[in-house]
Design a protein around this motif. Sequence first.
Motif, PDB file in Angstrom:
ATOM      1  N   ALA A 176       0.808  -1.213   0.000  1.00  0.00           N
ATOM      2  CA  ALA A 176       0.000   0.000   0.000  1.00  0.00           C
ATOM      3  C   ALA A 176       0.842   1.263   0.000  1.00  0.00           C
ATOM      4  CB  ALA A 176      -0.930   0.002   1.205  1.00  0.00           C
ATOM      5  N   VAL A 177       2.140   1.122  -0.248  1.00  0.00           N
ATOM      6  CA  VAL A 177       3.058   2.261  -0.183  1.00  0.00           C
ATOM      7  C   VAL A 177       3.885   2.346  -1.462  1.00  0.00           C
ATOM      8  CG1 VAL A 177       5.050   3.199   1.058  1.00  0.00           C
ATOM      9  CG2 VAL A 177       3.211   2.129   2.331  1.00  0.00           C
ATOM     10  N   ALA A 178       4.089   3.580  -1.930  1.00  0.00           N
ATOM     11  CA  ALA A 178       5.018   3.837  -3.025  1.00  0.00           C
ATOM     12  C   ALA A 178       6.243   4.490  -2.412  1.00  0.00           C
ATOM     13  CB  ALA A 178       4.391   4.762  -4.063  1.00  0.00           C
ATOM     14  N   ARG A 179       7.405   3.918  -2.655  1.00  0.00           N
ATOM     15  CA  ARG A 179       8.661   4.501  -2.165  1.00  0.00           C
ATOM     16  C   ARG A 179       9.312   5.220  -3.350  1.00  0.00           C
ATOM     17  NH1 ARG A 179      11.775  -0.292   0.554  1.00  0.00           N
ATOM     18  NH2 ARG A 179      13.183   1.395   1.110  1.00  0.00           N
ATOM     19  N   VAL A 180       9.699   6.472  -3.131  1.00  0.00           N
ATOM     20  CA  VAL A 180      10.232   7.319  -4.190  1.00  0.00           C
ATOM     21  C   VAL A 180      11.592   7.845  -3.759  1.00  0.00           C
ATOM     22  CG1 VAL A 180       9.785   9.348  -5.620  1.00  0.00           C
ATOM     23  CG2 VAL A 180       7.865   8.015  -4.747  1.00  0.00           C
ATOM     24  N   ARG A 181      12.529   7.884  -4.722  1.00  0.00           N
ATOM     25  CA  ARG A 181      13.858   8.420  -4.393  1.00  0.00           C
ATOM     26  C   ARG A 181      14.521   8.979  -5.649  1.00  0.00           C
ATOM     27  NH1 ARG A 181      17.295   2.793  -3.469  1.00  0.00           N
ATOM     28  NH2 ARG A 181      17.463   2.240  -5.670  1.00  0.00           N
ATOM     29  N   ASP A 182      15.537   9.777  -5.410  1.00  0.00           N
ATOM     30  CA  ASP A 182      16.442  10.260  -6.452  1.00  0.00           C
ATOM     31  C   ASP A 182      17.514   9.183  -6.600  1.00  0.00           C
ATOM     32  OD1 ASP A 182      18.711  11.443  -7.721  1.00  0.00           O
ATOM     33  OD2 ASP A 182      18.169  13.421  -6.968  1.00  0.00           O
ATOM     34  N   GLU A 213       8.221   7.741   1.571  1.00  0.00           N
ATOM     35  CA  GLU A 213       7.077   6.878   1.339  1.00  0.00           C
ATOM     36  C   GLU A 213       5.818   7.702   1.118  1.00  0.00           C
ATOM     37  OE1 GLU A 213       6.757   4.078   4.534  1.00  0.00           O
ATOM     38  OE2 GLU A 213       8.482   2.945   3.825  1.00  0.00           O
ATOM     39  N   VAL A 214       4.994   7.236   0.196  1.00  0.00           N
ATOM     40  CA  VAL A 214       3.728   7.868  -0.138  1.00  0.00           C
ATOM     41  C   VAL A 214       2.671   6.777  -0.119  1.00  0.00           C
ATOM     42  CG1 VAL A 214       2.495   9.202  -1.896  1.00  0.00           C
ATOM     43  CG2 VAL A 214       4.965   9.466  -1.663  1.00  0.00           C
TER      44      VAL A 214
END
Length: 62
Positions: free
Chosen positions: A27-33, A41-42
């Motif tokens: 249920a989480v989207a992990r976003v990074r550079d 986390e979103v």
Amino acid sequence: MSAVWRKSSRSNNGGNGNCVEIALTGAVARVRDSKNQTSSEVTAPHWAAFISAVKRGDLEES
């Protein structure tokens, strides 16, 4: 289970190494550079709203 990171197909247009990566984990989207391995986390609903806004063009610069 470790996250599987994917790069955006729109990243690195200028050849400067700037890449956005995402890993969807439940249920989480992990976003990074890609140059910074620290991720944020979103929640899934917020990620879906972000993707919808991008597709509509709401976030384009004028």
